[in-house]
Design a protein around this motif. Structure first.
Motif: not given
Length: 102
Positions: A40-47, A66-69, A60-61, A88-92
């Motif tokens: 999740h930390e890495i995802e936040a940096e990417v975003l 990863a949607a909270p749902v 689009i971001l 989610p794309i970023i996770f993959k």
């Protein structure tokens, strides 16, 4: 119905994430295990990096994050998508880059 411009935007933001992820993941090469909290930390940096480019609208971001749902954990257990129906794309992208670094 989703039109061609939607798919063009999704492809463009996915490509931008694909370029950003390896460098960001490499900053964490000292970590031994990819945990949910680290993911999740890495995802936040990417975003944040994609937002800083100023090219992509928030909607689009949200399509590549990863949607909270989806209810992905945020703890320190190792990441596993074994039972995931949707990744989610970023996770993959992060998972793939992580395996290359480790």
């Amino acid at each position: 119905m989703l039109d061609e411009s939607f798919w063009d935007e999704l492809t463009a933001v996915g490509d931008a994430a694909r370029r950003a992820v390896p460098e960001i993941v490499s900053r964490y090469r000292h970590e031994g295990v990819l945990t949910w909290s680290l993911l999740h930390e890495i995802e936040a940096e990417v975003l944040a990096e994609l937002r800083a480019l100023g090219k992509y609208e928030e909607w689009i971001l949200n399509m590549i994050r990863a949607a909270p749902v989806l209810g992905y954990p945020t703890d320190d257990r190792p990441v596993s998508f074994a039972n995931a129906g949707v990744v989610p794309i970023i996770f993959k992208l992060v998972e793939k880059a992580w395996k290359l670094v480790h």
